[in-house]
Design an enzyme around this catalytic site. Structure first.
Site, PDB file in Angstrom:
ATOM      1  N   VAL A 107       3.061   3.023  -3.440  1.00  0.00           N
ATOM      2  CA  VAL A 107       2.960   3.924  -4.587  1.00  0.00           C
ATOM      3  C   VAL A 107       1.718   3.633  -5.419  1.00  0.00           C
ATOM      4  CG1 VAL A 107       4.102   4.692  -6.700  1.00  0.00           C
ATOM      5  CG2 VAL A 107       5.464   4.237  -4.662  1.00  0.00           C
ATOM      6  N   GLN A 108       1.587   2.399  -5.932  1.00  0.00           N
ATOM      7  CA  GLN A 108       0.442   2.044  -6.768  1.00  0.00           C
ATOM      8  C   GLN A 108      -0.728   1.481  -5.958  1.00  0.00           C
ATOM      9  OE1 GLN A 108      -0.598   2.106  -9.989  1.00  0.00           O
ATOM     10  NE2 GLN A 108       1.180   3.264 -10.725  1.00  0.00           N
ATOM     11  N   HIS A 111       4.235  -4.006 -13.309  1.00  0.00           N
ATOM     12  CA  HIS A 111       5.579  -3.735 -13.811  1.00  0.00           C
ATOM     13  C   HIS A 111       6.175  -5.081 -14.238  1.00  0.00           C
ATOM     14  CE1 HIS A 111       9.201  -1.593 -14.429  1.00  0.00           C
ATOM     15  NE2 HIS A 111       9.729  -1.640 -13.226  1.00  0.00           N
ATOM     16  N   TYR A 117       0.851  -1.192   0.000  1.00  0.00           N
ATOM     17  CA  TYR A 117       0.000   0.000   0.000  1.00  0.00           C
ATOM     18  C   TYR A 117       0.883   1.236   0.000  1.00  0.00           C
ATOM     19  CZ  TYR A 117      -4.634   2.068   0.659  1.00  0.00           C
ATOM     20  OH  TYR A 117      -5.827   2.736   0.477  1.00  0.00           O
ATOM     21  N   GLN A 133       9.455  -7.036  -3.513  1.00  0.00           N
ATOM     22  CA  GLN A 133       8.904  -8.228  -4.166  1.00  0.00           C
ATOM     23  C   GLN A 133       9.877  -9.403  -4.098  1.00  0.00           C
ATOM     24  OE1 GLN A 133       7.455  -7.668  -8.142  1.00  0.00           O
ATOM     25  NE2 GLN A 133       6.045  -6.027  -7.580  1.00  0.00           N
ATOM     26  N   ALA A 178      12.358  -4.321  -5.056  1.00  0.00           N
ATOM     27  CA  ALA A 178      13.228  -4.936  -4.046  1.00  0.00           C
ATOM     28  C   ALA A 178      12.408  -5.710  -3.018  1.00  0.00           C
ATOM     29  CB  ALA A 178      14.077  -3.863  -3.365  1.00  0.00           C
ATOM     30  N   GLU A 227       6.033  27.905 -17.097  1.00  0.00           N
ATOM     31  CA  GLU A 227       5.347  28.075 -18.376  1.00  0.00           C
ATOM     32  C   GLU A 227       5.161  26.730 -19.075  1.00  0.00           C
ATOM     33  OE1 GLU A 227       5.597  30.716 -22.503  1.00  0.00           O
ATOM     34  OE2 GLU A 227       7.048  31.070 -20.885  1.00  0.00           O
ATOM     35  N   GLU A 285      11.392   6.347 -17.238  1.00  0.00           N
ATOM     36  CA  GLU A 285      11.623   6.933 -15.914  1.00  0.00           C
ATOM     37  C   GLU A 285      12.965   7.646 -15.839  1.00  0.00           C
ATOM     38  OE1 GLU A 285       9.099   3.593 -13.367  1.00  0.00           O
ATOM     39  OE2 GLU A 285      11.260   3.426 -13.585  1.00  0.00           O
ATOM     40  N   GLU A 297      10.432  30.777 -16.729  1.00  0.00           N
ATOM     41  CA  GLU A 297      10.749  30.483 -18.123  1.00  0.00           C
ATOM     42  C   GLU A 297      11.189  29.033 -18.329  1.00  0.00           C
ATOM     43  OE1 GLU A 297      10.231  32.170 -20.746  1.00  0.00           O
ATOM     44  OE2 GLU A 297       9.726  34.116 -19.880  1.00  0.00           O
TER      45      GLU A 297
END
Length: 352
Positions: free
Chosen positions: A40-41, A124, A38, A103, A101, A248, A212, A244
């Protein structure tokens, strides 16, 4: 499945029109989707599935910040939130959303709960593609597939709540049940994908690692820093240099690109800007292409994956990561950005 032309190439895609949420709900009605991790994704995918009526549970370590976040997000301990191993036992679809890591470290535990007919879901291709480095080799009697949203879990959730969708790729590595395709597409719709395009595990991870490190994060930060530093060295103020270089681009021009493409953005800028951009884009391409070629080679030969595994699995990884992020955060470029963002009208206090 629709066949659409992208440029001059025909590709297989799945849209929400041909595969509506009601169909996904019917396919998944007897599944228990266990989201493991629980971070990032995990939150975005779990919450979107929950809101879409899927029977989703979360597996997370107790007494952790992520456990507490899951509770605050509405997952109930003992009902829809469990210790990791209990969630693995209950789940018929295992959404393996830990870091690469993590996993590797948890794989022996996950593998023993992959009983025949279950499905192993990734976002992934890392663990499977670099199996010689990760040791992640699923048993032959489970489905193995991925849905990879093309953005962060935060973006996935935000766009879902806005009634939009984030494009995702899908891939099937192993179809043990004969239902892998309908399961992966149903899950892709359930997590909030705008549309799904076909890939394979190797292509997903090669493009993802390149992206990435390239235009999505590494390259864009490098380009921001280079232009900002040149402007500052030539006497421009931090405010002017940041506006700049970053403001923008992100607030004005990129939304135009997202809306209708780069040519449309050019057409909505001054003729002076158009001329300069048309003159200079090819020199920038030629200057950076060798770097991208070197980067892709590093990904394809496994150098990038090994470096990630070696560094991200160290006990002091978080401490060193925080130091590297602090270097960005504390730089004049992003300190200037903090002030600029605070001055956006939407961030100003409303006058009484």
């Amino acid at each position: 499945m629709a066949k659409l032309i992208f440029g001059t190439t025909e590709e297989n895609v799945v849209t929400r029109e041909e595969f509506p949420l009601s169909k996904a709900q019917d396919i998944l009605k007897n599944e228990v989707v266990a989201v493991i991790g629980y971070g990032v994704q995990g939150p975005g995918q779990a919450l979107n599935q929950k809101d879409n009526g899927i029977n989703v549970i979360v597996g997370q370590r107790k007494n952790s910040k992520s456990w507490d976040k899951a509770v605050s997000d509405g997952f109930v301990p003992g009902v829809s939130l469990f210790e990791i191993e209990e969630a693995l036992e209950k789940g018929t679809v295992i959404c393996y959303l830990l870091s690469d890591a993590a996993q590797i470290a948890l794989w022996p535990t996950v593998k023993k709960h992959l009983t025949p007919g279950k499905a192993l879901y990734f976002s992934h291709g890392f663990g499977i593609t670099f199996k010689e480095q990760t040791g992640i080799i699923p048993p032959a009697d489970v489905d193995v597939f991925l849905v990879a949203p093309k953005g962060s879990g935060t973006s996935l959730r935000r766009m879902f709540l806005q009634g939009r969708g984030l494009n995702s790729s899908y891939a099937i590595f192993q179809d043990a049940t004969g239902r892998a395709f309908e399961r992966v597409i149903a899950l892709g719709i359930a997590v909030g994908s705008g549309y799904l395009f076909e890939t394979d595990f190797k292509k997903e991870v090669y493009s993802d690692l390149t992206g990435e490190r390239g235009t999505l994060m590494g390259c864009i930060q490098g380009i921001f820093a280079a232009q900002y530093e040149v402007l500052r060295a030539n006497g421009h103020s931090p405010s002017e240099s940041f506006n700049e270089t970053v403001e923008e681009l992100t607030q004005s021009l990129m939304p135009l690109v997202a809306e209708n493409g780069m040519d449309w953005m050019y057409a909505n800028c001054s003729t002076t800007a158009q001329r300069g951009a048309l003159d200079w884009w090819k020199p920038f391409r030629d200057a950076t292409k060798p770097v991208f070629e070197k980067l892709y080679e590093s990904v394809a030969t496994g150098k990038e994956s090994q470096r990630s595994i070696d560094l991200n699995s160290k006990v002091d990884y978080r401490e060193k990561l925080d130091a590297e992020l602090a270097e960005l955060r504390d730089s004049e470029l992003w300190q200037a950005g903090k002030t600029v963002r605070s001055l956006r009208p939407e961030n100003q206090a409303v006058e009484a």
